[in-house]
Each structure stands twice: as structure tokens, then as C-alpha cells.
Write an enzyme that holds these catalytic residues in place. Structure first.
Site, PDB file in Angstrom:
ATOM      1  N   ALA A   1     -10.824 -81.534 -38.884  1.00  0.00           N
ATOM      2  CA  ALA A   1     -11.772 -81.074 -37.867  1.00  0.00           C
ATOM      3  C   ALA A   1     -12.421 -82.339 -37.310  1.00  0.00           C
ATOM      4  CB  ALA A   1     -12.806 -80.148 -38.498  1.00  0.00           C
TER       5      ALA A   1
ATOM      6  N   THR B   1     -21.493 -84.366 -38.327  1.00  0.00           N
ATOM      7  CA  THR B   1     -20.249 -83.951 -38.987  1.00  0.00           C
ATOM      8  C   THR B   1     -20.073 -82.446 -38.829  1.00  0.00           C
ATOM      9  OG1 THR B   1     -18.935 -84.171 -41.019  1.00  0.00           O
ATOM     10  CG2 THR B   1     -21.281 -83.727 -41.310  1.00  0.00           C
ATOM     11  N   ASN B   2     -19.183 -81.835 -39.575  1.00  0.00           N
ATOM     12  CA  ASN B   2     -18.974 -80.383 -39.476  1.00  0.00           C
ATOM     13  C   ASN B   2     -18.660 -79.812 -40.853  1.00  0.00           C
ATOM     14  OD1 ASN B   2     -15.966 -80.455 -39.856  1.00  0.00           O
ATOM     15  ND2 ASN B   2     -16.144 -81.724 -38.026  1.00  0.00           N
ATOM     16  N   ARG B   3     -18.372 -78.521 -40.892  1.00  0.00           N
ATOM     17  CA  ARG B   3     -18.284 -77.824 -42.174  1.00  0.00           C
ATOM     18  C   ARG B   3     -16.912 -77.922 -42.851  1.00  0.00           C
ATOM     19  NH1 ARG B   3     -22.833 -74.480 -42.414  1.00  0.00           N
ATOM     20  NH2 ARG B   3     -23.591 -73.800 -40.368  1.00  0.00           N
ATOM     21  N   SER B   4     -15.974 -78.659 -42.290  1.00  0.00           N
ATOM     22  CA  SER B   4     -14.634 -78.704 -42.885  1.00  0.00           C
ATOM     23  C   SER B   4     -14.700 -79.277 -44.301  1.00  0.00           C
ATOM     24  CB  SER B   4     -13.725 -79.577 -42.022  1.00  0.00           C
ATOM     25  OG  SER B   4     -12.529 -79.817 -42.697  1.00  0.00           O
TER      26      SER B   4
END
Ligand code: CTP
Length: 407
Positions: free
Chosen positions: A275, A208-211
């Protein structure tokens, strides 16, 4: 959004009257001018002084209060109000409002005003479920009153059911939505994708990512408060969902793609703040990967579809570009390559900008070449600046793209 709005807050006699104080406080903090009218029963639970201290304004408790600074209170407040909010609203007040009884200043004001009315009920579950209350609620709704809640849960009596006063953020969201319903996006359907996606590696691990979803939710709320019908396609986030919008929760990029394609069939504006993970594991292993099994681990990734590039239709298409370098150049190339009408270039390396904060530093670039470089502002402010441009494109004859084909 509530700056200088005149809100008359009617507080009736429920144990939830104390929550009315928090509501009044949050309304005042949002810039509203709040005049409180209390019923006699409400004063058994909270004192007028509480509301006076919070609102810095006289509190109306009596028809015939000669010491009041407000003359013929119900007429004056009724005329000046932008919105009448009854919170908490007991079964008794709801019945009186439905019948048009005017034997106290709150009901009298309700009868005399032309302002929209928001009602937040609070009562025991059996009272709310009673057909008499249901009829009264239906009658008020048919006359245009908007209800916030009630919520489901445990009541002061110990009963569990419908009747809990809606939480303050939900009531305030309803107030904002009602005040903005004839705004410049009225009648428009805005679809916003928000948050990250997560791509499963095995049953317990994801890529996943930091959004955080904050920017997308701020846009959804701002569009709602300008009159739009809003659908939010939300990846997994830990911030609360906005009220008064349709939420479609998704996890993976492929799920987001399906949801965006479906929603885009009937939308006027698509704003992709999400994102989206560019890659996903080729296979998601069905059981947890154990570290004893191997000394090192390589996960093969395959490219996810580029949703905003693939989705086509006669809507305004807005994208975001989260960049760490070459901000304008990269954003301009995404704007053209992904056939967007407008892109929000987001420098995620600027202080207090980008993921997980409440502020953002962005530059809005339009297909026409117009560039709007904004200073660091709150995500709510960014949302409204962006929607100003979207609203302008919706009304400009050349703004509306004539794109062939539907998804
Ligand atoms: N986007 C999308 N589908 C993807 C990837 C991105 O719809 N698979 C959208 C995003 O929602 C955003 C825009 O495309 O509106 C730009 O996303 P961004 O992550 O900045 O760019 P990428 O195209 O992924 O390029 P890169 O990661 O190489 O910068």
C-alpha cells in the site's frame, strides 16, 4: 501445505530436545504425518511418550523393538518418508550422518532414505565452531542436506554464539521450502512488495496507512513453497518477516520504487501488494515540529511516483486494488491504466477482509477479462489461488507479456 506429508523427525540428545516436542506438534497441526525416531541420548531429556502423545504414532527408539508396530523400522520409515528432519541435531549425530555411520535407528534411516534431509543443529557454540563440525556440516550440505539455523544467542551453558536450535517457525519454513522445491514455480524469481510505506513529516512523525504486510508475506511464503526464489521488498511492518526469502527493507515510496526497479530487472513475476503512500510531504522538517510554534498546521503534500505503472519489463505484473466502493470497476480501470496482467480486487470493507486480519475476500481479474470471484479465505489460500493463475500465465504462450523497455 504439509497435508499428508510423511515426515520422519529424528530427535537427538540435546537440551533442546524438549523443543522437538513443539516442533512435532506444529508439524502435526499443519497436517503432516510425523514419525519420531529418538536416540538413546534424546531419551535422557524427553520421554518417547511425549512424542507418542503428540504424533499419535509409535516412536522408534530401538533397532530390535519386538513390540513396535513398525516392521524393520528404519527400512520402512526410510522408504515412506517425504522428508527426514533431524531436530535437534547434536554435533555427534551430524558427525555420524557425515560419515555414514548407522549404529542407531536414526542414522540407519538417514542412510537408507532417498528423501531430502533437513538438519537443525543444536550444540554449544564452541562445538559448532569447531573445524571438525564445520567440515561435517559442509560435507552434508555438499550432499544436498539443508540446514535450518543454528541461531545466534545464549546457550544453556551460558555461552553466547552460534549453536541455538532454530525457532520452530524457521524449521517448518525450511521443511516447506524443501518439500516444494520442484513445484510449479521452480526456477522462477518472484518479487513481492509488501506492507505500507511511511513518508516522514519530521524526525518523529510519518504519514502511513493500515497495511500490515500479511498478504504480501503470505504470497512470498506460498511462492517459496512452490519452488520460486523470492525477493520481498518490505515497508515497515510489525509482523515477522518470512524465512527463506530475500528481504529488502524500505521506508518511503521513493525507496520502494528504487528497490522494485532494481529487483524487477531480473524477475519473472512482480506482485505489488504494498500500500504505497500516494503522497509525501514536500519537505521533511529536520527537527521536531513543536506545537507552541503554531496554532494550526498545514502540511503540503506532493504526489509519489506510481511504481507499478512506471516499472516495465517482460515479467508478469500483478497489482492489488484496495477499494471501499465500486470494487470491480475501479480494479478493472487500474488493471488497464497500470498495464497489469492481473489484478487482485480487494474489498477492504467486507467483514474480516483487508488490513490487519488473516483472511481476505478478493476477486482476481485478468487482462484477458477472466474474473475469479473467491469467497472469504485465509491469506495463505488467497496466495495460492493467485499463484495458480500466475503459474498458468507463465506457461501459457500468450500469457507472457512482451512489453518493450526495461526500467
Ligand atoms: N501502487 C504503486 N505505486 C503507487 C500507488 C500504488 O505501485 N504510488 C500500486 C499498489 O502496490 C497496487 C496498485 O498500485 O498494486 C493499486 O494501488 P491502490 O492503492 O489500490 O491504488 P492507487 O493507484 O493508489 O489509487 P487510489 O488510491 O486512488 O485508489
Amino acid at each position: 501445505m504439509l497435508s499428508n506429508k510423511r515426515i520422519v523427525l529424528g530427535v537427538s540428545g540435546s537440551i533442546a530436545a524438549y523443543k522437538g516436542a513443539d516442533l512435532a506438534s506444529k508439524l502435526v497441526q499443519s497436517g503432516a504425518i510425523v514419525d519420531v525416531i529418538m536416540t538413546k541420548a534424546a531419551m535422557e531429556f524427553v520421554t518417547p511418550l511425549t512424542f507418542r502423545a503428540i504424533t499419535h504414532r509409535p516412536v522408534v527408539t530401538d533397532w530390535y523393538d519386538s513390540s513396535s508396530e513398525l516392521s524393520i523400522q528404519h527400512v520402512q520409515l526410510a522408504e515412506e518418508a517425504d522428508l527426514l528432519l533431524v531436530a535437534p541435531a547434536t554435533a555427534d549425530i551430524i558427525a555420524k550422518l557425515a560419515l555414514g555411520i548407522a549404529d542407531d535407528p536414526l542414522c540407519g534411516t538417514a542412510l537408507a532414505t532417498r528423501a531430502p534431509m533437513v538438519i537443525a543443529p543444536a550444540m554449544d557454540a564452541n562445538m559448532y565452531d569447531n573445524p571438525a563440525t564445520a567440515e561435517n556440516v559442509a560435507k552434508l550440505k555438499s550432499r544436498g542436506a539443508v540446514f535450518a539455523g543454528p541461531g545466534f544467542g545464549r546457550m544453556a551453558s551460558g555461552l553466547i554464539g552460534h549453536g541455538r536450535l532454530a525457532e520452530t517457525p524457521e524449521i517448518i519454513a525450511t521443511v516447506r521450502q524443501v518439500l516444494g522445491r520442484h513445484g510449479d514455480l521452480a526456477g522462477k524469481h518472484v518479487v513481492v512488495s509488501s506492507g505500507p510505506t511511511e513518508e516522514p513529516i519530521d524526525p518523529v512523525r510519518v504519514i502511513t496507512n493500515r497495511s500490515s504486510g500479511k498478504m504480501g508475506f503470505a504470497i512470498a511464503e506460498a511462492a517459496r513453497d512452490r519452488g520460486a526464489r523470492v525477493t520481498v521488498i518490505a515497508g515497515p511492518v510489525s509482523v515477522p518477516y518470512p524465512f527463506g526469502v530475500d528481504i529488502i527493507p524500505v521506508h518511503t515510496a521513493l525507496e520502494m520504487r528504487d528497490a522494485v526497479f532494481t529487483a524487477a530487472r531480473a524477475c519473472d513475476v512482480l506482485i505489488m501488494t504494498a500500500a504505497v503512500a500516494d503522497y509525501r510531504p514536500v519537505t521533511a522538517v529536520g527537527r521536531k515540529i513543536k506545537k507552541e510554534d503554531m496554532a494550526s498546521l498545514t502540511i503540503e503534500l506532493t504526489k509519489n511516483p506510481d511504481i507499478i505503472s512506471e516499472v516495465k519489463g517482460s515479467f508478469i505484473k500483478v497489482g492489488f486494488a484496495a477499494e471501499t466502493e465500486e470494487l470491480l470497476r475501479n480494479a478493472q480501470s487500474k488493471l488497464r491504466g497500470k498495464e497489469m496482467d492481473l489484478i487482485v480486487a480487494n474489498d477492504v470493507t467486507a467483514p474480516n477482509s483487508g488490513f490487519n486480519v488473516d483472511t481476505n475476500k478478493v476477486t482476481i481479474i485478468e487482462r484477458s477479462g477472466e474474473i475469479l470471484d473467491l469467497p472469504l479465505m485465509t491469506k495463505d489460500e488467497v496466495a495460492n489461488k493467485l499463484l495458480d493463475r500466475v503459474a498458468a500465465l507463465l506457461t501459457s504462450p500468450s500469457g507472457r507479456p512482451a512489453k518493450a523497455g526495461t526500467p
